[in-house]
Motif scaffolding. Structure first.
Motif, short mmCIF file in Angstrom:
data_model
loop_
_atom_site.label_atom_id
_atom_site.label_comp_id
_atom_site.label_asym_id
_atom_site.label_seq_id
_atom_site.Cartn_x
_atom_site.Cartn_y
_atom_site.Cartn_z
N GLY A 85 0.76 -1.24 0.00
CA GLY A 85 0.00 0.00 0.00
C GLY A 85 0.79 1.29 0.00
O GLY A 85 0.21 2.36 0.10
N SER A 86 2.11 1.24 -0.15
CA SER A 86 2.90 2.46 -0.17
C SER A 86 2.92 3.05 -1.58
O SER A 86 3.04 2.33 -2.57
N SER A 87 2.83 4.37 -1.64
CA SER A 87 2.89 5.04 -2.94
C SER A 87 4.31 5.48 -3.31
O SER A 87 4.52 6.03 -4.38
N THR A 88 5.26 5.21 -2.43
CA THR A 88 6.65 5.60 -2.70
C THR A 88 7.62 4.52 -2.22
O THR A 88 7.30 3.71 -1.36
N ALA A 89 8.81 4.56 -2.80
CA ALA A 89 9.96 3.80 -2.30
C ALA A 89 11.12 4.76 -2.29
O ALA A 89 11.37 5.45 -3.27
N ALA A 90 11.80 4.84 -1.16
CA ALA A 90 12.89 5.82 -1.00
C ALA A 90 12.40 7.23 -1.26
O ALA A 90 13.12 8.07 -1.79
N GLY A 91 11.12 7.50 -0.90
CA GLY A 91 10.59 8.85 -0.97
C GLY A 91 10.03 9.27 -2.31
O GLY A 91 9.53 10.38 -2.45
N ALA B 190 3.56 7.04 2.31
CA ALA B 190 2.18 7.50 2.14
C ALA B 190 1.40 6.53 1.26
O ALA B 190 1.96 5.83 0.42
N ARG B 191 0.08 6.50 1.45
CA ARG B 191 -0.79 5.77 0.54
C ARG B 191 -1.06 6.66 -0.68
O ARG B 191 -0.64 7.81 -0.72
N ILE B 192 -1.79 6.13 -1.67
CA ILE B 192 -2.02 6.92 -2.87
C ILE B 192 -3.03 8.04 -2.64
O ILE B 192 -3.11 8.97 -3.43
N VAL B 193 -3.80 7.94 -1.54
CA VAL B 193 -4.82 8.96 -1.22
C VAL B 193 -4.62 9.43 0.20
O VAL B 193 -4.43 8.62 1.11
N ARG B 194 -4.66 10.75 0.38
CA ARG B 194 -4.63 11.33 1.72
C ARG B 194 -5.75 12.35 1.82
O ARG B 194 -6.04 13.07 0.87
N GLY B 195 -6.39 12.42 3.00
CA GLY B 195 -7.45 13.40 3.18
C GLY B 195 -8.62 12.82 3.95
O GLY B 195 -8.46 11.86 4.72
N PRO B 196 -9.82 13.37 3.74
CA PRO B 196 -10.98 12.93 4.50
C PRO B 196 -11.43 11.53 4.10
O PRO B 196 -11.06 11.03 3.03
N ASP B 197 -12.22 10.90 4.99
CA ASP B 197 -12.81 9.62 4.66
C ASP B 197 -13.66 9.76 3.40
O ASP B 197 -14.35 10.78 3.21
N LEU B 198 -13.63 8.74 2.57
CA LEU B 198 -14.38 8.76 1.32
C LEU B 198 -15.54 7.77 1.41
O LEU B 198 -15.46 6.77 2.11
N PRO B 199 -16.63 8.04 0.68
CA PRO B 199 -17.73 7.07 0.65
C PRO B 199 -17.26 5.74 0.08
O PRO B 199 -16.42 5.70 -0.82
N LEU B 200 -17.81 4.65 0.61
CA LEU B 200 -17.34 3.32 0.22
C LEU B 200 -18.11 2.78 -0.99
O LEU B 200 -18.40 1.59 -1.07
N GLY B 201 -18.43 3.64 -1.94
CA GLY B 201 -19.05 3.17 -3.17
C GLY B 201 -18.08 2.34 -3.98
O GLY B 201 -16.89 2.67 -4.06
N HIS B 202 -18.57 1.25 -4.57
CA HIS B 202 -17.70 0.38 -5.36
C HIS B 202 -17.39 1.00 -6.71
O HIS B 202 -18.27 1.56 -7.36
N TRP B 203 -16.16 0.89 -7.12
CA TRP B 203 -15.75 1.33 -8.45
C TRP B 203 -15.81 0.14 -9.39
O TRP B 203 -15.62 -1.02 -8.97
#
Length: 203
Positions: A37-43, A171-184
């Protein structure tokens, strides 16, 4: 079913043709994540990629009218301003006039500044549309993507899953408020011999 990533660049471009929407821009986000789940390696997100991911990255950019990105990602990933597509930067402050971002005689980025506060991303998209940019590629970072998702402004997510474990506190790919759990809706899933998965998800 997982199909192979096209080896031919023309076939890859066809697979990643950027859709259009009626009367508004079509926003496609492109991110990469490790297995844990990391969006980076070595920053840097580029530390996760391989040859196939770089090809997909290039195909997505070639199909877009403009790349939308946050100032922190510009700094961390050492962005320059390409001849194509246009580059739009979202920032709470100012952008240093570096040679890579403001090349002599070359294209300059479109900068949207909140002057210390947050930027209204819906207004940003409206302005880009009036400039003729119908196909928008959001490349992050996690804060910008989180804000776009929270406002319901992302049509499609292209997510590369790298076959590595990173650990740490990346970091994960998304940061911020909780999002609705609607399926994509899952789109085509492609893979390559290195173990990368190239997934697409529609809102």
């Amino acid at each position: 079913m997982i199909d192979s990533l096209p080896a031919d660049d023309a076939a890859l471009a066809l697979a990643y043709a950027h859709p259009l929407a009626e009367g508004r821009p079509y926003v496609r986000a492109n991110m990469i994540s490790s297995l844990d789940g990391s969006s980076t390696a070595a920053g840097r997100s580029g530390g996760l990629g391989g040859d196939g991911d770089r090809r997909v990255f290039a195909a997505l950019r070639a199909a877009a009218d403009v790349v939308l990105v946050g100032a922190a990602t510009v700094r961390d990933e050492d962005y320059g301003t390409p001849a194509h597509p246009a580059l739009a930067i979202v920032t709470r402050g100012s952008i240093p006039r570096t040679e890579r971002l403001y090349p002599a005689g070359g294209a300059e980025p479109i900068v949207y500044s909140g002057n210390g506060g947050s930027v209204d991303l819906r207004s940003v998209l409206d302005d880009l549309y009036t400039r003729g940019h119908r196909r928008i590629l959001a490349e992050g970072g996690p804060g910008v993507l989180g804000a776009l998702l929270a406002a319901g402004l992302v049509d499609e997510l292209c997510l590369t899953v790298a076959p590595v474990l990173v650990g740490g506190d990346g970091a994960r790919i998304v940061r911020g408020p909780d999002l609705p759990l609607g399926h994509w809706q899952r789109g085509p899933v492609l893979g390559d011999d290195e173990g990368f998965l190239y997934t697409r998800w529609a809102r």
